[in-house]
Design a protein around this motif. Structure first.
Motif, PDB file in Angstrom:
ATOM      1  N   UNK A 295       0.832  -1.188   0.000  1.00 33.06           N
ATOM      2  CA  UNK A 295       0.000   0.000   0.000  1.00 33.06           C
ATOM      3  C   UNK A 295       0.868   1.239   0.000  1.00 33.06           C
ATOM      4  N   UNK A 296       0.435   2.260  -0.725  1.00 30.50           N
ATOM      5  CA  UNK A 296       1.144   3.539  -0.761  1.00 30.50           C
ATOM      6  C   UNK A 296       0.200   4.601  -0.209  1.00 30.50           C
ATOM      7  N   UNK A 297       0.690   5.354   0.788  1.00 30.12           N
ATOM      8  CA  UNK A 297      -0.151   6.295   1.512  1.00 30.12           C
ATOM      9  C   UNK A 297       0.433   7.707   1.447  1.00 30.12           C
ATOM     10  N   UNK A 298      -0.454   8.665   1.387  1.00 35.78           N
ATOM     11  CA  UNK A 298      -0.087  10.062   1.611  1.00 35.78           C
ATOM     12  C   UNK A 298      -0.326  10.361   3.081  1.00 35.78           C
ATOM     13  N   UNK A 299       0.609  11.059   3.682  1.00 35.77           N
ATOM     14  CA  UNK A 299       0.478  11.359   5.105  1.00 35.77           C
ATOM     15  C   UNK A 299      -0.039  12.773   5.306  1.00 35.77           C
ATOM     16  N   UNK A 300      -0.657  12.973   6.494  1.00 38.42           N
ATOM     17  CA  UNK A 300      -1.102  14.310   6.931  1.00 38.42           C
ATOM     18  C   UNK A 300      -1.993  15.033   5.920  1.00 38.42           C
ATOM     19  N   UNK A 305      -3.197   5.914  -1.631  1.00 41.17           N
ATOM     20  CA  UNK A 305      -3.000   6.254  -3.037  1.00 41.17           C
ATOM     21  C   UNK A 305      -3.188   5.042  -3.934  1.00 41.17           C
ATOM     22  N   UNK A 306      -2.690   3.901  -3.506  1.00 35.70           N
ATOM     23  CA  UNK A 306      -2.901   2.681  -4.282  1.00 35.70           C
ATOM     24  C   UNK A 306      -2.621   1.464  -3.427  1.00 35.70           C
ATOM     25  N   UNK A 307      -3.105   0.329  -3.921  1.00 34.05           N
ATOM     26  CA  UNK A 307      -2.909  -0.972  -3.281  1.00 34.05           C
ATOM     27  C   UNK A 307      -2.577  -1.944  -4.401  1.00 34.05           C
ATOM     28  N   UNK A 308      -1.412  -2.578  -4.322  1.00 37.43           N
ATOM     29  CA  UNK A 308      -1.010  -3.486  -5.396  1.00 37.43           C
ATOM     30  C   UNK A 308      -1.906  -4.706  -5.482  1.00 37.43           C
ATOM     31  N   UNK A 309      -2.750  -4.907  -4.471  1.00 41.67           N
ATOM     32  CA  UNK A 309      -3.686  -6.025  -4.533  1.00 41.67           C
ATOM     33  C   UNK A 309      -4.903  -5.748  -5.375  1.00 41.67           C
ATOM     34  N   UNK A 310      -5.098  -4.476  -5.760  1.00 41.04           N
ATOM     35  CA  UNK A 310      -6.244  -4.104  -6.592  1.00 41.04           C
ATOM     36  C   UNK A 310      -5.771  -3.178  -7.695  1.00 41.04           C
ATOM     37  N   UNK A 311      -6.602  -2.981  -8.682  1.00 39.21           N
ATOM     38  CA  UNK A 311      -6.288  -2.073  -9.778  1.00 39.21           C
ATOM     39  C   UNK A 311      -7.279  -0.919  -9.738  1.00 39.21           C
ATOM     40  N   UNK A 408       8.611   2.309   4.735  1.00 37.41           N
ATOM     41  CA  UNK A 408       9.541   3.430   4.685  1.00 37.41           C
ATOM     42  C   UNK A 408       8.799   4.626   4.095  1.00 37.41           C
ATOM     43  N   UNK A 409       9.307   5.801   4.355  1.00 39.50           N
ATOM     44  CA  UNK A 409       8.679   7.030   3.867  1.00 39.50           C
ATOM     45  C   UNK A 409       9.632   7.776   2.938  1.00 39.50           C
ATOM     46  N   UNK A 410       9.070   8.406   1.922  1.00 40.97           N
ATOM     47  CA  UNK A 410       9.876   9.093   0.916  1.00 40.97           C
ATOM     48  C   UNK A 410       9.258  10.433   0.568  1.00 40.97           C
ATOM     49  N   UNK A 411      10.087  11.285  -0.005  1.00 40.51           N
ATOM     50  CA  UNK A 411       9.636  12.498  -0.658  1.00 40.51           C
ATOM     51  C   UNK A 411      10.194  12.509  -2.072  1.00 40.51           C
TER      52      UNK A 411
END
Length: 720
Positions: A295-300, A305-311, A408-411
């Motif tokens: 899963x990819x999330x936007x914080x705050x 944003x997306x889940x690789x288990x679904x399209x 992990x978190x990224x920018x």
């Protein structure tokens, strides 16, 4: 007697053949290591039996020899220590190599069995380490590995009972062949012979092969498909592709009905000759049941944003100013055969250019311990590396029945040159697996991605954010001088920017968009160069003693605009020596006239005249005061002095009082009064002006004497 004689002759012939066989030369050869990656097999993963050896080769290129190169009529086997389960699909990829010797003997077999890790058939060539022995009829399966399924790779055609080779291969064409059956079942055999009763193997799905023992490695796969209850094996090099039904007969022969653990491996045998045989385990999939998704999330605030288990029908869009969290969920099912996975499995996540770790850490932990309000927090920090566009971590030990999170978190920090950001960020996670669990991929870069957008507006780092701040940081500018405004622009990705400014305005004016106009275009060759300029602004229309302001903003190449900044100037006056007579002349006189001009005080007084206006003026619009000094330089003609000292004197024509005197010594002649006008405007023609001196009558020569008057204006202004 005849019958006896026939029998006797037969035995004599039989022993003669054995004698001849014993005299055959044994050819020794060696099997080379595979030239392809294999599982890193060691003694903890396999159990050798019989004449099988220990793992050989370098880690990751391992193989096991299941027959030595010296012992005839012997068998060996090697078993993978972890059993498989027919409750789920699995895939086994292996390889075998049989040495290319002068004489073949006897082959090898892939075996699945639930008899344990010490299983091995009677050590004789025709059994290939798994089948029943060649003699005896009660029961037929005597000597075989019980509760087993075997695929034989037979290199010796056994169809000569009287020689001791037996008749196991009577019902198949002569030559090398591949076939299968259940070695521990009586149904796998029949009998033949009237003098010596030999067993005949009921080969199933026999495939004749030109030469199995060619000294080459051959890939061999076994795949069980749980939904269709079929087991398929293939040997691509020999065109073998056989499907075996996993029906009641199959399950009964392997004791699957009692949920017995099923081990797999290989057996092999040497008959009257020696021939090295080796096997390698390339991949084993299906011992662990594990689910994975990212899963990819936007914080705050938190936003998925997306889940690789679904399209998703529409990719999510996120601004580059947001912090993005990647969280990979690993569910190690309690239904797995393997109780735990040891550390060492690699987990890789796509990591496109432009992403940077914030913070520089990857965390791992049980989902039940690190999930807080729908987001992972903390855990055990794992070492990681960025390699070829992948973020790679090595997973620690995992135990079945648990759910784990790697996060992990990224920018996104990269900015395209002279463009706003609009880039698709693909998401894909790869679980590389090991000998017990399949490699898995979750996510497809073509369908699993989010859109990262954003602009990189310029920032004016000079100036103030408001008029109040600008007023507290005024630039002092003097009258009759330009105002120089430094402009420094911070911009991440633009090669140029336009500067817009207003005219100077006072605090009581409200500026609008129409008050701005383009003042300059600033360019740079590379991003390492600064974007900066200095605006030279005319102040001729400004009033001294007034605070003025200037507003400015910039627009970069992409059309992004900065915030408006304000600059303030304290516009102050100056003290200026406006003018003095261009020339001061005395009348031409004779020596007699000069002598007659001498007064009682001993000085000659020559009246002064002016070619043009005779104004002496100083203007002061500043807050300071001033004083004007004067000094006369010698009046001379070719080194001839007119007098020892000459004074320029001004008398009030009404009172005849001396107003000012300019001598050879620099001295103040006028200064600003404490009260009244701050300027000086003096028309010298309104005064009686003289050159006063004591002439050197005996030395003066006819001619024109000239000199200079130096004026010096000083003020109390100290902050220019």
């Amino acid at each position: 007697m005849k019958k006896f004689g026939i029998i006797r002759w037969g035995y004599v012939f039989f022993f003669s053949i054995l004698l001849l066989c014993g005299k055959q030369e044994i050819v020794h050869a060696a099997v080379s290591a595979p030239d392809f990656p294999t599982l890193a097999i060691d003694d903890s993963l396999i159990t050798p039996v019989g004449q099988a050896g220990s793992p050989q080769g370098e880690p990751g290129v391992n193989y096991v020899q299941i027959n030595d190169g010296a012992t005839t009529n012997s068998s060996g086997g090697v078993w993978f220590n972890k059993p498989v389960s027919f409750t789920r699909s699995f895939r086994l990829e292996m390889a075998f190599c049989i040495d290319n010797t002068a004489t073949d003997s006897d082959g090898l077999a892939f075996v699945m069995q639930s008899s344990g890790l010490n299983a091995l058939a009677e050590q004789a060539g025709p059994t290939i380490g798994v089948w029943s022995n060649t003699g005896g009829t009660t029961p037929l399966s005597t000597g075989a590995i019980p509760q087993s399924f075997a695929i034989e790779f037979d290199t010796f055609y056994n169809n000569a009972g009287l020689t001791g080779d037996g008749m196991m291969d009577r019902d198949v064409p002569s030559g090398h062949h591949i076939a299968w059956n259940f070695p521990g079942s009586n149904d796998a055999y029949t009998t033949d012979g009237w003098l010596i009763i030999d067993k005949v193997l009921n080969h199933r799905d026999t495939v004749s092969v030109p030469d199995i023992s060619d000294g080459q490695w051959h890939i061999f796969t076994v795949v069980f498909d749980q939904p269709t209850q079929t087991l398929r094996y293939t040997v691509p090099d020999f065109g073998v592709d056989v499907t075996v039904p996993v029906d009641d007969t199959f399950k009964s022969n392997l004791n699957l009905t009692n949920s017995a653990p099923v081990y797999f491996g290989f057996t092999g045998a040497n008959g009257g000759y020696v021939q090295e045989k080796a096997v390698a385990f390339v991949d084993v999939e299906g011992l662990v049941e594990l689910d994975m998704r990212t899963g990819v999330f936007e914080k705050d605030p938190v936003k998925l944003l997306l889940d690789t288990g679904t399209t998703l029908a529409q990719p999510a869009t996120v601004d580059n100013s947001k912090t993005i969290t990647y969280a990979t969920y690993l569910s190690y099912k309690s239904t797995s055969d393997l109780a735990d996975l040891e550390s060492g499995i690699l987990l890789s996540s796509l990591f496109p250019e432009g992403l940077s770790l914030v913070p520089e850490a990857v965390y791992f932990g049980k989902a039940s311990e690190i999930m807080v309000n729908g987001m992972p927090e903390g855990g055990t920090a794992l070492p990681f590396a960025i390699e070829n566009g992948q973020l790679v971590v090595t997973l620690p030990d995992m135990v079945k029945g648990n759910e784990y999170i790697v996060h992990f978190s990224v920018n996104y920090t990269e900015a395209p040159l002279d463009q706003n950001l609009d880039v698709a960020i693909p998401v894909q996670t790869v679980f590389n697996g090991n000998a017990f669990v399949s490699s898995m991929t979750s996510g497809d870069p073509e369908t699993h991605y989010y859109q990262m957008t954003g602009s990189f507006p310029p920032t004016l780092s000079t100036g103030s954010a408001s008029l109040a701040e600008a007023k507290a940081d005024l630039q002092i500018v003097r009258q009759k001088r330009n105002s120089y405004i430094p402009i420094t622009i911070v911009d991440q990705n633009s090669t140029q920017a336009k500067i817009y400014v207003t005219d100077f305005f006072t605090e009581d004016k409200t500026i609008t968009e129409t008050d701005f106009s383009e003042a300059a275009l600033v360019e740079r060759g590379t991003l390492s160069e600064p974007l900066s300029d200095t605006l030279a602004l005319d102040t001729s229309d400004l009033e001294p003693g007034t605070t003025y302001y200037l507003a400015s903003y910039v627009i970069d190449t992409e059309g992004n605009r900065s915030a408006t900044r304000y600059y303030g100037i304290d516009f102050r006056g100056i003290v200026v020596f406006e003018r003095a007579p261009a020339s001061i002349n005395a009348a031409a006189v004779t020596l007699n006239e000069l002598a007659r001009s001498i007064r009682d005080d001993g000085f000659a007084y020559l009246t002064i005249s002016f070619d043009q206006e005779a104004l002496l003026s100083v203007s002061n619009t500043s807050e300071g005061t001033w004083q004007l000094s004067g000094q006369i330089k010698d009046f001379m003609q070719e080194q001839q002095l007119l007098a020892e000292e000459i004074h320029l004197v001004l008398y009030d024509p009404v009172t005849n009082q001396l107003v000012a005197s300019v001598t050879s010594e620099e001295q103040v002649i006028f200064q600003q009064e404490p009260t009244g006008a701050t300027d000086l405007t003096l028309d010298l023609q309104e005064y009686d002006c003289y050159f006063r001196f004591v002439p050197k009558l005996d030395l003066i020569l006819p001619g024109t004497y000239t000199g200079t008057v130096n004026w010096l204006l000083e003020s109390t202004i100290i902050n220019e």
